[in-house]
Write a protein that holds these residues in place. Structure first.
Motif, short mmCIF file in Angstrom:
data_model
loop_
_atom_site.label_atom_id
_atom_site.label_comp_id
_atom_site.label_asym_id
_atom_site.label_seq_id
_atom_site.Cartn_x
_atom_site.Cartn_y
_atom_site.Cartn_z
N SER A 1 0.82 -1.22 0.00
CA SER A 1 0.00 0.00 0.00
C SER A 1 0.85 1.26 0.00
CB SER A 1 -0.93 0.02 1.22
OG SER A 1 -0.18 0.11 2.42
N MET A 2 2.14 1.14 0.24
CA MET A 2 2.98 2.32 0.39
C MET A 2 2.99 3.25 -0.83
SD MET A 2 4.35 3.10 3.25
CE MET A 2 2.75 2.67 3.89
N PRO A 3 3.21 2.73 -2.05
CA PRO A 3 3.21 3.66 -3.20
C PRO A 3 1.91 4.46 -3.31
CG PRO A 3 4.13 1.54 -3.82
CD PRO A 3 3.54 1.36 -2.46
N TRP A 4 0.76 3.79 -3.10
CA TRP A 4 -0.52 4.50 -3.20
C TRP A 4 -0.67 5.51 -2.08
CZ3 TRP A 4 -4.71 4.90 0.12
CH2 TRP A 4 -5.85 5.51 -0.42
N LEU A 5 -0.34 5.12 -0.85
CA LEU A 5 -0.45 6.04 0.28
C LEU A 5 0.47 7.24 0.10
CD1 LEU A 5 -0.58 3.48 3.24
CD2 LEU A 5 -2.44 4.96 2.47
N TYR A 6 1.66 6.99 -0.47
CA TYR A 6 2.60 8.09 -0.68
C TYR A 6 2.02 9.09 -1.66
CZ TYR A 6 7.12 10.42 -1.20
OH TYR A 6 8.13 11.35 -1.21
N ARG A 7 1.46 8.59 -2.76
CA ARG A 7 0.86 9.51 -3.75
C ARG A 7 -0.35 10.23 -3.17
NH1 ARG A 7 1.94 5.02 -7.12
NH2 ARG A 7 -0.24 4.34 -6.94
N ARG A 8 -1.09 9.55 -2.30
CA ARG A 8 -2.32 10.12 -1.77
C ARG A 8 -2.07 11.17 -0.69
NH1 ARG A 8 -5.89 12.47 -0.16
NH2 ARG A 8 -8.07 11.86 0.27
N VAL B 1 4.76 12.78 1.77
CA VAL B 1 5.77 12.16 2.62
C VAL B 1 5.57 12.47 4.10
CG1 VAL B 1 7.40 14.09 2.28
CG2 VAL B 1 8.24 11.85 2.98
N LYS B 2 5.25 13.71 4.45
CA LYS B 2 5.27 14.09 5.86
C LYS B 2 4.25 13.32 6.70
CE LYS B 2 5.49 17.95 9.07
NZ LYS B 2 5.58 19.42 9.23
N PRO B 3 2.98 13.21 6.27
CA PRO B 3 2.03 12.46 7.10
C PRO B 3 2.45 11.01 7.33
CG PRO B 3 0.86 13.77 5.47
CD PRO B 3 2.31 13.83 5.11
N LEU B 4 2.99 10.36 6.30
CA LEU B 4 3.38 8.96 6.47
C LEU B 4 4.54 8.83 7.45
CD1 LEU B 4 3.16 7.44 2.87
CD2 LEU B 4 1.43 7.53 4.66
N LEU B 5 5.57 9.67 7.28
CA LEU B 5 6.72 9.60 8.18
C LEU B 5 6.30 9.90 9.61
CD1 LEU B 5 9.42 11.42 6.00
CD2 LEU B 5 9.15 8.96 6.35
N LEU B 6 5.41 10.88 9.78
CA LEU B 6 4.97 11.25 11.12
C LEU B 6 4.18 10.13 11.77
CD1 LEU B 6 4.96 13.50 13.22
CD2 LEU B 6 2.84 14.35 12.19
N VAL C 1 9.96 2.42 4.60
CA VAL C 1 9.62 2.25 3.19
C VAL C 1 9.27 3.59 2.56
CG1 VAL C 1 8.07 1.12 1.55
CG2 VAL C 1 8.89 -0.13 3.55
N ALA C 2 8.44 4.38 3.26
CA ALA C 2 8.11 5.72 2.75
C ALA C 2 9.37 6.58 2.68
CB ALA C 2 7.07 6.38 3.65
N GLY C 3 10.27 6.41 3.64
CA GLY C 3 11.52 7.17 3.62
C GLY C 3 12.39 6.82 2.44
N ALA C 4 12.41 5.53 2.05
CA ALA C 4 13.18 5.12 0.88
C ALA C 4 12.60 5.73 -0.39
CB ALA C 4 13.20 3.60 0.78
N THR D 1 6.43 15.76 -4.93
CA THR D 1 5.27 15.55 -5.79
C THR D 1 5.62 14.73 -7.02
OG1 THR D 1 5.65 17.60 -7.00
CG2 THR D 1 4.29 17.73 -5.04
N HIS D 2 6.91 14.51 -7.27
CA HIS D 2 7.33 13.75 -8.46
C HIS D 2 7.61 12.30 -8.10
CE1 HIS D 2 7.60 17.51 -10.65
NE2 HIS D 2 8.37 18.00 -9.71
N ALA D 3 6.94 11.77 -7.09
CA ALA D 3 7.18 10.39 -6.65
C ALA D 3 6.90 9.41 -7.78
CB ALA D 3 6.30 10.05 -5.46
#
Length: 409
Positions: free
Chosen positions: A267-274, A277-282, A323-326, A407-409
């Motif tokens: 789910s990480m790629p989708w969550l990252y786009r949605r 980065v900051k909300p996921l890392l937090l 994973v989000a950090g990578a 934004t260019h993930a």
């Protein structure tokens, strides 16, 4: 063009590389998960911190000497064969040193083994990515089998009632020898071609370090290093803590964490786009604080639910941050053409510097506990990483600023 795409999408190739990842992480998971419990059982509790410090040291030394330098002269396949076969032999020797008289020798030999093992993680990734060619979208599926291998190893150790036994190294040794032989059959991808820069410049990732001129990336690296300190305490002391709570199947219980990691991974790629980065890392950092707080209130009675909940949070803790950090690191580094170096640098700071500090700090805290800690002793200890993770989360929240680059993930 059709010929170029035939091999990457081959089901046989995907299966071969999935087996590679499964064995790669089965070897590690077989002994790493319950090593702390084993050492405490045989009277080596005071050396747990040193034993879990060898991984971070090996990730630095091994990556430099074998993962980056030697890979320019030998094919990844041949390095995998040699390192896993020699490593398998060392794994069979390690249990003979798990005694109070030979504790120091055990730690030194474990360091030698990990210097051989750690580069193979990157080599396995390299073989898979180069074999897939342009179809790198198949890599997450194959990599998931690595997590599955770790889970199966934990379940096997728990099912066989070996969570507190030195025999965990023998099981890992058999798997390592099997992987060494299996690696002979892997695709023979070519070593990385020199980029025209000096070996020292490539090994020490000089261009990747330049990325930290970006203030947001610098803060991310700082917080990633700091959050790896309490992470190391989980890897080192979760198994003796779970054992002290009266849970017999320690290996199986801790594998719940890898199961949740597997669920969140895709789910990480989708969550990252949605969400960015900051909300996921937090969320990842807050999850670390919550996990340790759960450990601090968990016990073998009515509070046993907190132990299981804390273990199950591993998927959020690991995937949402690491994973989000990578992915975030890739968005910063790719425009500069130094993605591989930047990922190596991230590993250096997290699994190297951060976890080395965490292992030693955890050792100091563990030294304050009695020789046979009760569940109450463990509860008191877990408040320290809980508070530390919460402070790091606050630091990140108020200092990290989103940039347009993400934004260019």
């Amino acid at each position: 063009m059709a010929a170029n795409h035939a091999q990457p999408v081959s089901g046989l190739l995907t299966g071969r590389l999935s087996a590679l990842m499964f064995l790669q992480f089965f070897v590690w998971g077989a002994w790493n998960v319950t090593l702390g419990l084993v050492m405490q059982t045989v009277g080596l509790g005071s050396l747990i911190a040193n034993a879990f410090s060898v991984g971070p040291i090996a990730s630095i030394v091994g990556s430099f000497l074998l993962g980056m330098a030697a890979a320019r002269f030998l094919s990844p396949r041949m390095l995998m064969v040699v390192l896993h076969l020699v490593g398998g032999v060392l794994l069979f020797v390690l249990p003979t040193l798990l005694t109070p008289e030979h504790g120091a020798s055990f730690v030194w030999l474990l360091l030698g083994y990990m210097i051989l093992y750690m580069p193979t993680v990157g080599l396995a990734n390299t073989i898979a990515l180069k074999s897939f060619g342009e179809r790198v979208d198949r890599f997450p599926f194959v990599r998931a089998f690595g997590t599955l291998g770790w889970i199966v190893a934990g379940l096997l150790i728990g099912w066989a009632h070996l969570s507190a036994s030195p025999q965990i190294f023998q099981i890992a040794g058999v798997a390592s020898l099997a992987l060494g032989l299996y690696s002979i059959t892997l695709p023979n991808v070519t070593p990385d071609a020199p980029q025209g820069k000096s070996l020292a410049a490539e090994v020490f990732c000089t261009e990747a370090f330049g990325l930290m001129r970006n203030r947001s990336f610098l803060i991310f690296i700082l917080c990633a290093t700091l959050i790896s300190i309490p992470l190391a305490m989980y890897y080192a002391y979760a198994s003796p803590y779970v054992g002290a709570a009266g849970i017999e199947n320690v290996g199986g219980t801790l594998s719940i964490g890898q199961m949740s990691e597997l669920v969140f991974m895709f789910s990480m790629p989708w969550l990252y786009r949605r969400f960015g980065v900051k909300p996921l890392l937090l969320v990842g950092m807050v999850a670390w604080a919550l996990r340790y707080a759960l450990f601090a209130i968990g016990d073998g009675g009515a509070g046993i639910w907190a132990i299981y909940a804390g273990v199950a949070l591993h998927g959020v803790c690991y995937d949402f941050f690491f994973v989000a950090g990578a992915i975030y690191t890739g968005t910063i580094a790719t425009p500069k053409g130094v993605n591989a170096q930047a990922q190596g640098m991230l590993t250096l700071f997290t699994y190297g510097v951060g976890m080395l500090l965490g292992s030693q700090i955890g050792g100091l805290l563990y030294a304050q506990l009695p020789a046979t800690p009760t569940i109450a002793d463990w509860q008191h200890m877990w408040w320290y990483p809980a508070i530390a993770a919460a402070v790091i989360a606050l630091l990140f929240q108020f200092t990290f600023k989103n940039t347009k680059t993400e934004t260019h993930a």
